[in-house]
Write a protein that holds these residues in place. Structure first.
Motif, PDB file in Angstrom:
ATOM      1  N   PRO A   1      -2.983   4.801   0.286  1.00  0.00           N
ATOM      2  CA  PRO A   1      -4.519   4.603   0.450  1.00  0.00           C
ATOM      3  C   PRO A   1      -5.528   5.916   0.348  1.00  0.00           C
ATOM      4  O   PRO A   1      -4.950   6.968   1.119  1.00  0.00           O
TER       5      PRO A   1
ATOM      6  N   VAL B   1      -1.745   0.029  -5.356  1.00  0.00           N
ATOM      7  CA  VAL B   1      -2.298   1.246  -4.465  1.00  0.00           C
ATOM      8  C   VAL B   1      -0.946   1.476  -3.714  1.00  0.00           C
ATOM      9  O   VAL B   1      -0.387   0.976  -2.917  1.00  0.00           O
ATOM     10  N   LYS B   2      -0.344   2.873  -4.154  1.00  0.00           N
ATOM     11  CA  LYS B   2       1.020   3.297  -3.525  1.00  0.00           C
ATOM     12  C   LYS B   2       0.423   4.077  -2.016  1.00  0.00           C
ATOM     13  O   LYS B   2       1.195   3.938  -1.172  1.00  0.00           O
TER      14      LYS B   2
ATOM     15  N   ASN C   1      -4.730  -0.105   0.950  1.00  0.00           N
ATOM     16  CA  ASN C   1      -3.446  -1.219   1.168  1.00  0.00           C
ATOM     17  C   ASN C   1      -3.432  -1.588   2.347  1.00  0.00           C
ATOM     18  O   ASN C   1      -3.764  -1.269   3.378  1.00  0.00           O
ATOM     19  N   GLU C   2      -2.076  -2.244   2.454  1.00  0.00           N
ATOM     20  CA  GLU C   2      -1.788  -2.863   3.932  1.00  0.00           C
ATOM     21  C   GLU C   2      -1.372  -1.746   5.144  1.00  0.00           C
ATOM     22  O   GLU C   2      -1.509  -2.127   6.167  1.00  0.00           O
TER      23      GLU C   2
ATOM     24  N   ILE D   1      -4.953  -4.187  -4.026  1.00  0.00           N
ATOM     25  CA  ILE D   1      -4.070  -3.535  -3.071  1.00  0.00           C
ATOM     26  C   ILE D   1      -2.349  -3.250  -3.647  1.00  0.00           C
ATOM     27  O   ILE D   1      -1.843  -2.615  -3.668  1.00  0.00           O
ATOM     28  N   LYS D   2      -2.227  -4.213  -4.760  1.00  0.00           N
ATOM     29  CA  LYS D   2      -1.034  -4.060  -5.333  1.00  0.00           C
ATOM     30  C   LYS D   2      -0.923  -2.933  -6.216  1.00  0.00           C
ATOM     31  O   LYS D   2       0.493  -2.606  -6.735  1.00  0.00           O
TER      32      LYS D   2
END
Length: 625
Positions: A552, A549-550, A579-580, A546-547
């Motif tokens: 999703p 990914v700007k 990502n989150e 995820i780090k």
């Protein structure tokens, strides 16, 4: 026998071999059938056929006196691997081709797959002018032998507890050529004696694994093939239980067990002792500082968790970490099913395993990752109750009502929960709290989902219930959440010859060009695939950490010719860049993704499409066949 008269061309076409090879096999068949007073006739312009009563031949084939070559490709590959592992001699491709009745082209394909399999364990399939052979250390060779036996573990290898609580192993016919049956029997007897005399109670896997290693060891000692243990194995002091087992083996087989062989036995005993200690006193272990450290580590590296998940992972990881340190692993027969059915949980398990490897300096294979995924999936299902509350209404009597209830539970137990079974009057007498009403009576109840079915629940009625459940589970909403992440510019249709790393780099470049991902995403995704492949049949589902990914997105790569992946070729790649920011809809996304992966017919149709609009239209369809 089935066709009566056949011809060379038919045989050559069916088995993929030359006229010369077919002739050789026909000569062998002619010799085999002589005792049955049957003759193999080969007449020009007439054909090839049997003369005489073939009934006894059929009976002998069914009874096993004559062997028909009906082995599956998987069985042939395992047999070839068995042969290569149990011989120190070179074997020619022609010899293998003749032995297993397959063409050289087919055999070379099998050898390519065997090569890929053994390279993951550190062995090499090599060839020279004398033939092919496996180059591997003794430790790696034994791991491969255990893995080979593990392939049969779910279906063929049976470990039974008899009335005296002794373990009995029934080895399938396919493996009897690998192991000396007398030695195997005596090893099992010795292990039963060992369990009775020691404090260790081996589970099925430990018993099987140790038995295989002991059979190999005894056969080598008998053949005077003395081995040397590496320095890492020799560094572990021998357990008292290892010494006890070695003494029993020496007593039963009548010769000394070399120190190097005892070192190999010791790693199995240490692992079993570790497992038993971990599961014998969980409360004490929980208080242990190492387990406290493990608990803190898990809570720091799991995105979501509850105490049950953390405790279950601790109980699994404490003995597992010790196995990793000793170079042992457990084969997971359900690995592929776990990957396919629980991709989100498996993805989370991969992320956690990468952190475990960094923190504890161990190596974790995808069999172990799949076990971790099961614990995570259990947590996910605890967190979100998925079953629809249901009431059954029936007016034809209690017996019919109960039959309907049983059938509904049989087909839909994972999707609905039957709260009660009532009559129409009982239904109307109190507030209806259930989400779904399944009734044998035509009811019209406002703002309630009613499905009318006959008492015996036919195929059409099951479809109606499934449709209602899909709507209640907001299936279309899940489709919408999934399709929000798919866009035409992220769909690549390509027919070039390409491998896994090239495909991932091509997809990630597109994500970076669109400013959805950061530089380094491709390399990180490739590393994750090396840790645990996401290949499933002709589909792969690589994930990005995820780090990187700007924003999703789900990128899709289609290649009708196939992409060289780990075990074979894949035609479809779903690259999951998450990502989150989509935490709230992640369940809907993966539930819909699961439905796509389960629909093989739709996936095969997807492989044939070239229009991006048609691809999006097919993926976004609410109904899968």
């Amino acid at each position: 026998m089935d066709e009566g008269v056949t011809h060379y061309k038919n045989i050559e076409h069916n088995i993929g071999m030359s006229r010369k090879t077919v002739n050789k096999y026909l000569n062998e068949i002619a010799e085999e059938i002589k005792p049955f007073n049957v003759e193999l006739i080969r007449k020009q312009s007439v054909g090839i056929y049997f003369a005489g009563d073939t009934a006894k031949i059929r009976s002998s084939l069914q009874g096993g006196e004559l062997k028909a070559n009906n082995e599956s490709p998987q069985e042939i590959k395992l047999a070839i691997l068995s042969l290569l592992l149990t011989t120190n001699e070179h074997i020619t491709i022609q010899k293998l081709s003749d032995r297993y009745y397959v063409s050289r082209t087919t055999l070379e394909g099998y050898l390519k797959q065997i090569k890929s399999l053994i390279e993951k364990q550190g062995a090499k399939l090599q060839s020279d002018e004398k033939g092919i052979f496996i180059k591997a250390s003794e430790n790696i060779r034994r791991k491969l032998m255990t893995q080979l036996l593990g392939f049969y573990w779910g279906d063929s290898l049976k470990v039974k507890h008899n009335t005296d609580l002794k373990m009995v192993i029934n080895v399938p016919d396919e493996l009897k050529s690998i192991f000396d049956q007398v030695i195997f029997k005596d090893v099992v007897t010795t292990l039963n004696q060992f369990q009775k005399a020691s404090s260790i109670k081996l589970n099925d896997y430990q018993f099987q694994s140790l038995a295989v290693h002991l059979v190999i060891a005894i056969q080598r000692i008998k053949n005077k093939e003395i081995i040397k243990a590496d320095s890492e194995l020799s560094s572990h002091p021998l357990s008292k239980n290892t010494i006890l087992l070695s003494n029993l083996l020496e007593e039963n087989f009548g010769f000394a067990i070399p120190v190097a062989e005892q070192a190999y036995i010791n790693i199995h005993i240490l692992a079993a002792e570790s497992d038993q200690k971990a599961h014998s006193s969980p409360k004490k272990d929980k208080e242990n500082s190492k387990n406290g450290e493990l608990s803190q580590f898990l809570k720091s590296n799991l995105t979501h968790y509850d105490e049950v998940l953390v405790n279950n992972l601790i109980l699994h990881l404490v003995p597992a970490l010790h196995r990793f340190e000793l170079g042992l692993s457990i084969k997971n027969p359900y690995k592929d099913s776990i990957k396919g059915n629980f991709p989100y949980a498996y993805n989370q398990a991969v992320d956690l395993s990468i952190e475990i490897e960094k923190r504890f300096s161990v190596s974790i294979n995808d069999d172990e990752i799949a076990y971790i995924a099961l614990h995570i999936e259990s947590f996910l299902e605890r967190r979100e109750e998925k079953r629809v509350k249901t009431v059954i209404v029936c007016s034809t009597g209690l017996g019919t009502a109960r039959l309907l209830e049983q059938r509904i539970k049989k087909y839909f137990s994972d999707e609905l929960e039957v709260n009660r079974v009532v009559s129409v009057s009982e239904l109307m007498a109190a507030p209806i709290t259930e989400d779904l009403i399944i009734s044998t009576v035509d009811l019209d109840i406002r703002q309630k989902n009613v499905v009318v079915v006959p008492p015996f629940l036919d195929v059409q009625s099951k479809g109606k219930i499934q449709t209602a459940l899909d709507k209640l589970n907001k299936f279309q909403e899940k489709a919408t959440e999934f399709m929000k992440l798919v866009e035409p510019d992220l769909i690549i249709v390509d027919n070039q010859k390409i491998n896994r790393d090239q495909a991932i780099k091509k997809v990630c470049k597109r994500l970076c060009d669109k400013h959805y991902a950061l530089s380094g995403i491709a390399e990180a995704a490739i590393e994750r695939e090396k840790v645990a492949s996401t290949e499933m049949d002709f589909v792969a589902m690589p994930h990005a950490p995820i780090k990187y990914v700007k924003a999703p997105r789900i990128a899709i790569y289609l290649n009708s010719h196939g992409i060289d992946w780990d075990k074979g070729k894949v035609n479809i790649v779903f690259f999951m860049a998450m990502n989150e920011s989509i935490k709230g809809s992640i369940d809907q996304i993966y539930n819909y993704f699961n439905a796509i992966l389960e629909d093989k017919k739709m996936l095969k149709s997807l492989c044939r499409l070239t229009s991006k609009q048609e691809i999006i239209r097919l993926l976004g369809s609410e109904e899968f066949e």
